[in-house]
Design a protein around this motif. Sequence first.
Motif, short mmCIF file in Angstrom:
data_model
loop_
_atom_site.label_atom_id
_atom_site.label_comp_id
_atom_site.label_asym_id
_atom_site.label_seq_id
_atom_site.Cartn_x
_atom_site.Cartn_y
_atom_site.Cartn_z
N ALA A 10 0.90 -1.15 0.00
CA ALA A 10 0.00 0.00 0.00
C ALA A 10 0.94 1.19 0.00
O ALA A 10 1.72 1.36 0.93
CB ALA A 10 -0.90 0.01 1.22
N VAL A 12 1.95 5.45 -1.21
CA VAL A 12 1.49 6.80 -1.46
C VAL A 12 2.59 7.57 -2.18
O VAL A 12 3.76 7.21 -2.12
CB VAL A 12 1.10 7.54 -0.17
N ALA A 20 -2.66 7.29 -3.73
CA ALA A 20 -2.70 6.23 -2.71
C ALA A 20 -3.10 4.97 -3.46
O ALA A 20 -4.12 4.95 -4.16
CB ALA A 20 -3.71 6.55 -1.62
N PHE A 111 -1.37 5.59 4.38
CA PHE A 111 -2.33 5.30 3.32
C PHE A 111 -3.69 5.92 3.65
O PHE A 111 -4.32 6.57 2.80
CB PHE A 111 -2.44 3.78 3.14
#
Length: 133
Positions: A10, A12, A20, A111
């Motif tokens: 995950a 960004v 994101a 995130f």
Amino acid sequence: MPIEFVASPAGVDEEQCLVAAVAERDDGTGRALIFQAGDDPPDAQDVRLGMDTYCLLTERHGTAYGCVRELSIDGNRMRVVVSEAALVDLGLEDAEIIVELAVDPQSLATFREYLARILTYGRLAARPALLRP
């Protein structure tokens, strides 16, 4: 039946825009959801083109603007509901997506922060009715 997958990365970014993203595999392949928004407020051209909000991209390069109706994260489980009208553009078979976020607590916190910023970008009418990042 909801689309379900486990996302190990995950990430960004805010180099060119706010991003994101979650993906099924470390190399970004498999199922993926990429949420994006501009750094600057939408301009007149963005409004004319309907791009005055965030966008969602899928692993099939499907793209839709302002299509997230609900997004919630409960523990490490993210539930996303997109508008039925966006399914074809996104290349999805179902409007509900469940993602198990197999990421460390710091990555999850970052995130969530970026998701909140992205999904509240631009036109008010495009914001999710339910937003609990």
